[in-house]
Motif scaffolding. Structure first.
Motif, PDB file in Angstrom:
ATOM      1  N   ARG A 126       2.197  22.843   1.169  1.00  0.00           N
ATOM      2  CA  ARG A 126       2.700  22.967   2.543  1.00  0.00           C
ATOM      3  C   ARG A 126       2.406  21.698   3.345  1.00  0.00           C
ATOM      4  O   ARG A 126       3.259  21.203   4.094  1.00  0.00           O
ATOM      5  N   ARG A 127       1.209  21.154   3.172  1.00  0.00           N
ATOM      6  CA  ARG A 127       0.836  19.923   3.876  1.00  0.00           C
ATOM      7  C   ARG A 127       1.750  18.769   3.451  1.00  0.00           C
ATOM      8  O   ARG A 127       2.205  17.975   4.282  1.00  0.00           O
ATOM      9  N   ALA A 128       2.016  18.668   2.161  1.00  0.00           N
ATOM     10  CA  ALA A 128       2.913  17.616   1.675  1.00  0.00           C
ATOM     11  C   ALA A 128       4.307  17.774   2.257  1.00  0.00           C
ATOM     12  O   ALA A 128       4.936  16.795   2.669  1.00  0.00           O
ATOM     13  N   ALA A 129       4.782  19.006   2.303  1.00  0.00           N
ATOM     14  CA  ALA A 129       6.136  19.261   2.807  1.00  0.00           C
ATOM     15  C   ALA A 129       6.263  18.927   4.286  1.00  0.00           C
ATOM     16  O   ALA A 129       7.265  18.338   4.710  1.00  0.00           O
ATOM     17  N   ARG A 189     -15.999  23.700   4.324  1.00  0.00           N
ATOM     18  CA  ARG A 189     -15.135  24.877   4.444  1.00  0.00           C
ATOM     19  C   ARG A 189     -13.914  24.607   5.310  1.00  0.00           C
ATOM     20  O   ARG A 189     -12.898  25.286   5.175  1.00  0.00           O
ATOM     21  N   GLN A 190     -14.001  23.615   6.187  1.00  0.00           N
ATOM     22  CA  GLN A 190     -12.890  23.285   7.080  1.00  0.00           C
ATOM     23  C   GLN A 190     -12.135  22.033   6.628  1.00  0.00           C
ATOM     24  O   GLN A 190     -11.408  21.441   7.411  1.00  0.00           O
ATOM     25  N   ARG A 191     -12.292  21.658   5.340  1.00  0.00           N
ATOM     26  CA  ARG A 191     -11.720  20.383   4.897  1.00  0.00           C
ATOM     27  C   ARG A 191     -10.197  20.348   5.007  1.00  0.00           C
ATOM     28  O   ARG A 191      -9.614  19.281   5.221  1.00  0.00           O
ATOM     29  N   GLY A 192      -9.542  21.497   4.877  1.00  0.00           N
ATOM     30  CA  GLY A 192      -8.091  21.527   5.031  1.00  0.00           C
ATOM     31  C   GLY A 192      -7.666  21.198   6.451  1.00  0.00           C
ATOM     32  O   GLY A 192      -6.771  20.371   6.680  1.00  0.00           O
ATOM     33  N   ALA A 193      -8.313  21.821   7.415  1.00  0.00           N
ATOM     34  CA  ALA A 193      -8.006  21.558   8.816  1.00  0.00           C
ATOM     35  C   ALA A 193      -8.372  20.122   9.193  1.00  0.00           C
ATOM     36  O   ALA A 193      -7.653  19.470   9.972  1.00  0.00           O
ATOM     37  N   VAL A 194      -9.486  19.636   8.636  1.00  0.00           N
ATOM     38  CA  VAL A 194      -9.883  18.247   8.890  1.00  0.00           C
ATOM     39  C   VAL A 194      -8.817  17.292   8.366  1.00  0.00           C
ATOM     40  O   VAL A 194      -8.422  16.331   9.047  1.00  0.00           O
ATOM     41  N   LEU A 195      -8.315  17.551   7.164  1.00  0.00           N
ATOM     42  CA  LEU A 195      -7.299  16.676   6.592  1.00  0.00           C
ATOM     43  C   LEU A 195      -6.013  16.724   7.408  1.00  0.00           C
ATOM     44  O   LEU A 195      -5.381  15.687   7.640  1.00  0.00           O
ATOM     45  N   ASP A 196      -5.627  17.914   7.864  1.00  0.00           N
ATOM     46  CA  ASP A 196      -4.402  18.019   8.652  1.00  0.00           C
ATOM     47  C   ASP A 196      -4.449  17.104   9.875  1.00  0.00           C
ATOM     48  O   ASP A 196      -3.504  16.357  10.152  1.00  0.00           O
ATOM     49  N   GLU A 197      -5.552  17.160  10.603  1.00  0.00           N
ATOM     50  CA  GLU A 197      -5.631  16.307  11.791  1.00  0.00           C
ATOM     51  C   GLU A 197      -5.826  14.844  11.419  1.00  0.00           C
ATOM     52  O   GLU A 197      -5.299  13.947  12.100  1.00  0.00           O
ATOM     53  N   THR A 198      -6.564  14.590  10.344  1.00  0.00           N
ATOM     54  CA  THR A 198      -6.762  13.209   9.925  1.00  0.00           C
ATOM     55  C   THR A 198      -5.436  12.543   9.591  1.00  0.00           C
ATOM     56  O   THR A 198      -5.221  11.363   9.922  1.00  0.00           O
ATOM     57  N   LEU A 249       0.817  -1.213   0.000  1.00  0.00           N
ATOM     58  CA  LEU A 249       0.000   0.000   0.000  1.00  0.00           C
ATOM     59  C   LEU A 249       0.850   1.262   0.000  1.00  0.00           C
ATOM     60  O   LEU A 249       1.852   1.363   0.703  1.00  0.00           O
ATOM     61  N   ILE A 250       0.427   2.245  -0.801  1.00  0.00           N
ATOM     62  CA  ILE A 250       0.839   3.645  -0.658  1.00  0.00           C
ATOM     63  C   ILE A 250      -0.457   4.424  -0.454  1.00  0.00           C
ATOM     64  O   ILE A 250      -1.351   4.374  -1.304  1.00  0.00           O
ATOM     65  N   LEU A 251      -0.564   5.103   0.658  1.00  0.00           N
ATOM     66  CA  LEU A 251      -1.796   5.843   0.962  1.00  0.00           C
ATOM     67  C   LEU A 251      -1.651   7.283   0.480  1.00  0.00           C
ATOM     68  O   LEU A 251      -0.941   8.082   1.085  1.00  0.00           O
ATOM     69  N   GLY A 252      -2.318   7.592  -0.620  1.00  0.00           N
ATOM     70  CA  GLY A 252      -2.376   8.962  -1.106  1.00  0.00           C
ATOM     71  C   GLY A 252      -3.629   9.630  -0.579  1.00  0.00           C
ATOM     72  O   GLY A 252      -4.720   9.062  -0.634  1.00  0.00           O
ATOM     73  N   VAL A 253      -3.490  10.840  -0.043  1.00  0.00           N
ATOM     74  CA  VAL A 253      -4.619  11.531   0.579  1.00  0.00           C
ATOM     75  C   VAL A 253      -4.764  12.934  -0.011  1.00  0.00           C
ATOM     76  O   VAL A 253      -3.792  13.534  -0.471  1.00  0.00           O
ATOM     77  N   GLY A 254      -5.979  13.438   0.013  1.00  0.00           N
ATOM     78  CA  GLY A 254      -6.245  14.788  -0.461  1.00  0.00           C
ATOM     79  C   GLY A 254      -7.437  15.386   0.244  1.00  0.00           C
ATOM     80  O   GLY A 254      -8.212  14.683   0.900  1.00  0.00           O
ATOM     81  N   ALA A 255      -7.601  16.702   0.073  1.00  0.00           N
ATOM     82  CA  ALA A 255      -8.635  17.434   0.802  1.00  0.00           C
ATOM     83  C   ALA A 255     -10.021  17.255   0.202  1.00  0.00           C
ATOM     84  O   ALA A 255     -11.025  17.390   0.906  1.00  0.00           O
TER      85      ALA A 255
END
Length: 318
Positions: free
Chosen positions: A207-210, A148-157, A127-133
């Protein structure tokens, strides 16, 4: 790449190559006409061809539901990535299995971890888990997640998934959105660390990827934009003191190996294997480690022929 091997590319000199599978998603942006009448047998045949031709991964997309306003462009054909990749794991040997990308914010991270840990376990660590907002507002609304908060949700997820997909039988995470501990999940993944690649080309996604990813999956950045994005990734990781390598990806232009006898489109790169290899090596010079390739085709047979020609003639020169 053998079963359970770490993803190469970030530390190697070669250019890895993978493919987003046809049939499983049929957006008008990239689907070929023959895919509309295709099905599971075609999907299996292409995955097996990728396995034999040395592709690093096969990829599957993720949409729970497509609203009517987008259906004419996106279509409503989007196979579930966990079910699809698990099915293909059973009929392949070595090719890795990439979600490109899973919209993990739509689901509780413990549920996502259970599904993908099982997939990694059953596939022997592929597996390689690729994720996105995500970008479809109606999907979020239907599942009770704030679009509207999908970025923050993804960060914590992502943080929660790091814990839930780790080696601990009883993972723990304590955050603003998710809080869990004391819940055992077996089987654990076969890999000690699941590679987590972050998709997207917006400033927030880069930024999230980095800062949080093991790899970056751009959203179709053209060649002239990639060097700036890669420089940003490197700068952000250096500023954060992150020394581990990041697998940088790119989506190549459509390809056709050989001289096409039909109109393959203005953007398609075609010609003999050495010409394609020379063009694609430019990605490596930019700092790209893996490219996702797509071939123009009029049938499953032509697509598999193209994949075999690429694996035999182009890949060795990358």
């Amino acid at each position: 790449m053998a079963r359970g091997e770490p993803v190469t590319g970030a530390g190697g000199s070669g250019l890895e190559y993978g493919i987003q599978l046809p049939v499983q998603s049929q957006s008008t942006l990239y689907a070929e006409p023959w895919e509309a009448g295709a099905g599971p047998d075609d999907l299996v045949a292409v995955a097996r061809a990728a396995d034999l031709a040395g592709f690093g991964y096969v990829a599957c997309c993720d949409h729970v539901g497509v609203p009517r306003r987008l259906a004419s462009a996106m279509s409503t054909v989007w196979y579930d990535p966990v079910a699809t990749l698990a099915h293909l794991a059973a009929v392949t040997e070595r090719v890795r299995l990439l979600s490109h990308v899973a919209v993990v914010g739509l689901r509780h991270p413990l549920l996502t971890a259970k599904q993908y840990a099982t997939l990694d376990h059953l596939s022997g660590g592929r597996l390689i888990l690729g994720v996105g907002a995500g970008h479809v507002r109606e999907e979020f609304e239907a599942l009770g997640v704030d679009f509207r908060q999908r970025g923050a949700v993804l960060d914590e997820t992502v943080d929660a998934l790091r814990a839930a997909l780790g080696p601990e039988e009883f993972p723990a995470h304590h955050g603003k959105l998710y809080d869990f501990e004391g819940l055992g999940q077996l089987p654990r993944p076969a890999q000690q660390v699941i590679p987590l690649w972050v998709g997207g080309s917006s400033p927030a996604a880069v930024r999230r990827a980095a800062l949080k990813g093991d790899g970056w999956l751009p959203q179709g950045d053209p060649r002239d934009r990639l060097p700036g994005q890669i420089a940003t990734l490197r700068r952000l990781r250096a500023e954060a003191g992150i020394a581990t390598p990041l697998t940088v990806g790119a989506i190549a232009e459509p390809l056709y190996v050989g001289r096409p006898a039909w109109d393959v489109g203005r953007r398609t790169i075609s010609g003999p294997p050495e010409a394609l290899a020379e063009s694609l090596r430019a990605y490596r010079a930019m700092g790209v480690h893996q490219i996702q390739v797509r071939f123009r085709s009029r049938s499953r047979t032509e697509l598999i022929d193209q994949m075999e020609a690429f694996g035999a003639g182009v890949a060795p020169a990358l």
